[in-house]
Every structure is written in structure tokens, then in C-alpha cells.
Design a protein around this motif. Structure first.
Motif, short mmCIF file in Angstrom:
data_model
loop_
_atom_site.label_atom_id
_atom_site.label_comp_id
_atom_site.label_asym_id
_atom_site.label_seq_id
_atom_site.Cartn_x
_atom_site.Cartn_y
_atom_site.Cartn_z
N LEU A 61 0.83 -1.21 0.00
CA LEU A 61 0.00 0.00 0.00
C LEU A 61 0.87 1.26 0.00
CD1 LEU A 61 -2.78 1.32 0.15
CD2 LEU A 61 -2.65 1.12 2.66
N CYS A 115 0.88 4.00 -2.96
CA CYS A 115 0.60 5.43 -2.77
C CYS A 115 1.73 6.30 -3.30
CB CYS A 115 0.35 5.71 -1.29
SG CYS A 115 -1.17 4.98 -0.63
N GLY A 163 1.39 8.92 -6.32
CA GLY A 163 1.80 10.31 -6.09
C GLY A 163 2.82 10.78 -7.09
N ALA A 213 2.29 1.04 -10.19
CA ALA A 213 1.23 0.90 -9.18
C ALA A 213 0.30 -0.26 -9.55
CB ALA A 213 0.44 2.20 -9.06
#
Length: 227
Positions: A12, A16, A20, A209
């Protein structure tokens, strides 16, 4: 399920961070596209008189008096000519501006092995300002005695010419290409445009991701099947 807590938390966090970074690259993309649009507008506009503090992406012109006999060659590059490949370099000459300071001007590539000053250089050369480039580890050694330089350093080139009070930047002349077979310098044709690869960078981070999500699903499936 407990065995998924650690990989899930790590995944996770990495997810993130990747999202980002991808969003940040999209913001950089919008900024870079705006900058390139400004450069293209400046490319189409006529040059302006060089301000006291010129910008790196601006088309300007200067006036002054050329110093006779002051010339140097920068770099070594092979160009294709009607007679075949020819080696040469960027012809640099010195211009004394109205306030007395000397500006080195890169008039363009010439097929020469040693610097020869132009007999009739342009009265008001136009182009863009280029900051000095630091000497690289593998750059050939400059040869001031022959007027040959391999580092775009106005201070070093000016010193080799025996000049003082040289501006800490150089003007890269722009203009039309001379006719084929001409011995005239070949000036730059366009303002420098920075690369714009931010879209590819954003896709890379978003793709990373997605891979993290896919890998976590595979790990979770394997561990759940074993339990």
C-alpha cells in the motif's frame, strides 16, 4: 490473513508513492507544455534587444563592434557536405558591446581545422543566450594556443583570446542556413527546447502501481489457498 498484513502495508505504501509520483509527473507535464508553448511563441516572434539579465529561452539581438582577429573554434563535429563528410567546429568571435563588456558569439558551424575570423560578421547578431558548461570528465583538453576549445566556457575562451571583462554567458547566433557549398557559418535554426518525457514517466509510475496491485492479488491468493 495475518500473513498478508506486512506485505499489504508495504504494498500500500509503495502504491501510494507510485500514484503520487505519477500525479506529480502529470503536473510537470502541464508545466513543461506551457514552457514549450512560450518557446514556440518566442521562436515565431522577432528578436528583442538583449536585456540586462537575459533568459535562457528568449530570442535576442545585440549590437556592438567586432574585435578584429579574435576567433576560436568550439567542439568538433562532422557535417555532411556536397564534397562528403567534413569535420569542423563552432566559430566563436568577440563583440564589444556599447557599455564596454565583451560578449562571445557562436556564429555557427564551419568546416575549419583552426579558427579564422569572418571578414564581414553580422552587424547585429540575433540568437539565444547559453550558460557556460562545466568541463566533463571525458572532455578533450582545450588548446588555447591553436584557438581550439572543447568546453563551452566563456571565461576560459575569453582568457585564451587575451580578453578581459567577458560576459559569463554566450550568444548562440540564429539565422538561415547558408547555400550548399558555402564556407559561411551554419547558425542555429531554433531556440533550444527542453525534452518533454513526463507523460511517459507518469505512465511508468501508474503502471508500477498497477503491477503492485496485481502482485499483491497473486500473493494473497496463494496464501489464502494454503490456509
Amino acid at each position: 490473513m495475518r500473513g498478508l498484513i506486512v506485505p499489504g502495508a508495504l504494498g500500500l505504501a509503495a502504491f501510494c508513492v507510485s500514484i503520487g509520483l505519477g500525479v506529480w509527473q502529470l503536473h510537470r507535464l502541464a508545466w513543461k507544455e506551457g514552457l514549450i508553448a512560450e518557446i514556440r511563441a518566442a521562436q515565431m516572434a522577432p528578436p528583442v534587444r538583449m536585456p540586462r539579465r537575459p533568459g535562457p529561452f528568449q530570442k535576442v539581438f545585440v549590437t556592438g563592434a567586432w574585435l578584429p582577429g579574435k576567433a576560436a573554434l568550439y567542439g568538433q563535429e562532422v557535417h555532411d557536405t556536397p564534397e562528403g563528410p567534413v569535420s569542423g567546429g563552432e566559430l566563436i568571435m568577440a563583440l564589444r558591446r556599447g557599455e564596454g563588456r565583451i560578449l562571445l558569439v557562436d556564429l555557427g558551424w564551419v568546416a575549419q581545422s583552426s579558427p579564422v575570423a569572418l571578414a564581414d560578421p553580422p552587424a547585429a547578431p540575433a540568437g539565444y543566450v547559453h550558460a557556460p558548461i562545466a568541463r566533463g570528465v571525458f572532455s578533450p583538453r582545450d588548446d588555447p594556443g591553436r584557438g581550439l576549445y572543447y568546453t563551452l566556457d566563456p571565461a576560459a575562451i575569453g582568457k585564451g583570446m587575451g580578453l578581459r571583462d567577458v560576459a559569463p554567458y554566450m550568444l548562440i547566433a540564429m539565422g538561415p542556413k547558408p547555400p550548399p557549398g558555402s564556407a559561411a557559418p551554419q547558425p542555429a535554426q531554433n531556440l533550444p527546447t527542453p525534452p518533454n518525457n513526463h507523460y511517459e514517466y507518469a505512465l511508468t509510475w501508474f503502471g508500477f502501481a498497477g503491477v503492485l496491485v496485481f502482485e499483491f492479488i497473486l500473493i494473497a491468493r496463494k496464501r489464502l489457498l494454503k490456509s
